[in-house]
Design an enzyme around this catalytic site. Structure first.
Site, PDB file in Angstrom:
ATOM      1  CB  CYS A 228     -12.189  -1.295   6.166  1.00  0.00           C
ATOM      2  SG  CYS A 228     -12.431  -2.152   7.733  1.00  0.00           S
TER       3      CYS A 228
ATOM      4  CB  CYS B 259      -0.934   0.002   1.202  1.00  0.00           C
ATOM      5  SG  CYS B 259      -2.163  -1.313   1.143  1.00  0.00           S
TER       6      CYS B 259
END
Length: 195
Positions: free
Chosen positions: A152, A25
């Site tokens: 999330c 990420c």
């Protein structure tokens, strides 16, 4: 492994180095950091950092499998959840360890979501952005551990690019953004939250 070389081939870079960065990420921010280091150190006057990702698929299991490919196969649990990436379970354990260690609460995590959604609301190109309250976030569907759905990250497709330039390479006119610092840190996979 050659995404940058193929993706940028039409720019006719004349042999300029193209370096592909894979850091889960943090790939785009790592590319930015390396470009900044290159310019800040004087190794080059111009650098282009590009981040791009294609993760969505009609079959979410394929997206979850792609995300799951980011860790060592020995760490993949035997009972992989069908409704989410198993990395969410790892993040939840890490968050719970952080909460225990620091005194942070689910309300603190919810406050971050509220702030981020408010910032997204100001950007017409943002994927998400709305006026939420801490209670909205806390009362949303529970995903795992302390996390509710708004806490999330979504599975997304996207891309961004930044040109970094030394003072000498900058044009005299036009907008400028000064990068005062850039830092990259690694997760502590040996910590209790990741076990």
């Amino acid at each position: 492994m050659l995404a940058g070389q193929f993706g940028l081939s039409r720019l006719e870079l004349g042999g300029a180095p193209v370096i592909n960065v894979e850091n889960a990420c943090a790939s785009a921010s790592t590319a930015f950091h390396l470009a900044w280091q290159s310019v800040a150190s004087g190794a080059t006057n111009l650098a282009l950092a590009v981040g791009a990702e294609k993760m969505t698929h009609p079959d979410k299991a394929r997206s979850f499998a792609a995300i799951g490919g980011s860790i060592d196969v020995e760490l993949i649990p035997d009972d992989v959840p069908a409704d989410r990436s198993f990395l969410m379970d790892m993040y939840a354990r890490s968050a719970e360890a952080y909460m225990e260690q620091s005194g942070a609460t689910e309300r603190d995590f919810a406050a971050v979501v509220v702030k981020n959604q408010a910032n997204g609301f100001l950007n017409p190109r943002a994927q998400y952005g709305q006026a939420l309250t801490i209670e909205d976030v806390l009362n949303a569907r529970r995903i795992v551990g302390p996390f509710t759905l708004p806490m999330c990250s979504p599975i997304s497709d996207g891309a961004a690019a930044a040109v970094l330039a030394s003072e000498e390479a900058l044009p005299r006119e036009g907008p400028r953004v000064l990068v005062l610092a850039s830092v990259v840190r690694s997760a502590d996979f040996a910590s209790p939250g990741w076990a």
